[in-house]
Scaffold this motif. Structure first.
Motif, mmCIF file in Angstrom:
data_model
loop_
_atom_site.group_PDB
_atom_site.id
_atom_site.type_symbol
_atom_site.label_atom_id
_atom_site.label_comp_id
_atom_site.label_asym_id
_atom_site.label_seq_id
_atom_site.Cartn_x
_atom_site.Cartn_y
_atom_site.Cartn_z
ATOM 1 N N ASN A 26 0.830 -1.207 0.000
ATOM 2 C CA ASN A 26 0.000 0.000 0.000
ATOM 3 C C ASN A 26 0.866 1.259 0.000
ATOM 4 O OD1 ASN A 26 -2.335 -1.524 0.035
ATOM 5 N ND2 ASN A 26 -2.501 -1.500 2.259
ATOM 6 N N ARG A 27 1.939 1.278 0.772
ATOM 7 C CA ARG A 27 2.834 2.425 0.839
ATOM 8 C C ARG A 27 3.499 2.667 -0.513
ATOM 9 N NH1 ARG A 27 8.108 2.546 1.642
ATOM 10 N NH2 ARG A 27 8.202 0.388 2.317
ATOM 11 N N LEU A 28 3.987 1.597 -1.142
ATOM 12 C CA LEU A 28 4.648 1.749 -2.436
ATOM 13 C C LEU A 28 3.660 2.120 -3.534
ATOM 14 C CD1 LEU A 28 7.199 -1.185 -2.252
ATOM 15 C CD2 LEU A 28 7.674 1.262 -2.123
ATOM 16 N N THR A 29 2.442 1.648 -3.438
ATOM 17 C CA THR A 29 1.426 2.013 -4.424
ATOM 18 C C THR A 29 1.162 3.506 -4.367
ATOM 19 O OG1 THR A 29 0.412 -0.156 -4.226
ATOM 20 C CG2 THR A 29 -0.918 1.551 -5.224
ATOM 21 N N GLU A 30 1.074 4.037 -3.153
ATOM 22 C CA GLU A 30 0.876 5.484 -3.003
ATOM 23 C C GLU A 30 2.060 6.259 -3.577
ATOM 24 O OE1 GLU A 30 -1.625 7.468 -2.011
ATOM 25 O OE2 GLU A 30 -2.808 5.622 -1.998
ATOM 26 N N LYS A 31 3.273 5.804 -3.300
ATOM 27 C CA LYS A 31 4.464 6.485 -3.824
ATOM 28 C C LYS A 31 4.518 6.414 -5.346
ATOM 29 C CE LYS A 31 7.781 6.238 -0.062
ATOM 30 N NZ LYS A 31 9.111 5.759 0.340
ATOM 31 N N SER A 32 4.086 5.283 -5.917
ATOM 32 C CA SER A 32 4.172 5.119 -7.372
ATOM 33 C C SER A 32 3.224 6.055 -8.113
ATOM 34 C CB SER A 32 3.892 3.668 -7.770
ATOM 35 O OG SER A 32 2.537 3.357 -7.581
ATOM 36 N N ARG A 33 2.193 6.508 -7.432
ATOM 37 C CA ARG A 33 1.260 7.439 -8.078
ATOM 38 C C ARG A 33 1.904 8.803 -8.290
ATOM 39 N NH1 ARG A 33 -3.635 5.282 -4.533
ATOM 40 N NH2 ARG A 33 -4.156 3.517 -5.846
ATOM 41 N N ARG A 34 2.952 9.101 -7.523
ATOM 42 C CA ARG A 34 3.643 10.381 -7.645
ATOM 43 C C ARG A 34 4.767 10.330 -8.676
ATOM 44 N NH1 ARG A 34 5.125 10.681 -1.762
ATOM 45 N NH2 ARG A 34 3.456 9.307 -1.148
ATOM 46 N N VAL A 35 5.018 9.140 -9.239
ATOM 47 C CA VAL A 35 6.096 8.980 -10.221
ATOM 48 C C VAL A 35 5.564 9.336 -11.609
ATOM 49 C CG1 VAL A 35 7.651 7.288 -11.251
ATOM 50 C CG2 VAL A 35 7.154 7.196 -8.810
ATOM 51 N N ARG A 36 6.450 9.851 -12.457
ATOM 52 C CA ARG A 36 6.047 10.209 -13.824
ATOM 53 C C ARG A 36 5.598 8.964 -14.580
ATOM 54 N NH1 ARG A 36 11.355 12.967 -15.937
ATOM 55 N NH2 ARG A 36 11.663 10.759 -16.055
ATOM 56 N N PRO A 37 4.694 9.102 -15.526
ATOM 57 C CA PRO A 37 4.194 7.952 -16.292
ATOM 58 C C PRO A 37 5.300 7.162 -16.995
ATOM 59 C CG PRO A 37 2.778 9.834 -16.665
ATOM 60 C CD PRO A 37 3.945 10.334 -15.853
ATOM 61 N N ALA A 38 6.315 7.823 -17.516
ATOM 62 C CA ALA A 38 7.402 7.115 -18.200
ATOM 63 C C ALA A 38 8.154 6.226 -17.206
ATOM 64 C CB ALA A 38 8.347 8.109 -18.854
#
Length: 116
Positions: A26-38
């Motif tokens: 869950n923590r990493l999923t939240e962080k991944s939403r802030r990463v650029r699409p590429a």
């Protein structure tokens, strides 16, 4: 049935083991939403590759262990209760009548077995 499975899940020790990975997921999923699409695409490709490598490794391990098991099973002598019982009967007959000549023991549907 569902209630039984939930109660069983609570009792099993593995139920506690999954809480920490779920929190991390869950923590990493939240962080991944802030990463650029590429960058997300690259991360997803890496995750897919990791899953593919795990599948390959698991399959290879299974095949190796299965082959080992089949080899061990092939080296073992076949055991048949009926054959063992037949040997006991013959030995008993030999012990009970040591001076008699030829004995024949009739097996079901098979020709008699002679011993001396």
């Amino acid at each position: 049935m569902y209630d039984y499975m939930k109660a069983l899940h609570k009792v099993l020790p593995g139920a506690e083991l999954h809480k920490k990975p779920r929190r991390n997921w869950n923590r990493l999923t939240e962080k991944s939403r802030r990463v650029r699409p590429a960058d997300q695409e690259i991360l997803l490709q890496l995750a897919d590759l990791e899953n593919e490598l795990r599948e390959e490794t698991s399959l290879t391990s299974f095949i190796a262990v299965f082959s080992l098991g089949m080899g061990i099973a092939g080296e073992m002598e076949r055991y048949c209760f009926e054959d063992e019982e037949e040997k006991r009967v013959i030995e008993r007959a030999k012990a009970e009548h040591p001076r008699q000549g030829q004995y024949a023991i009739q097996r079901k549907g098979l020709p008699p077995v002679a011993f001396s």
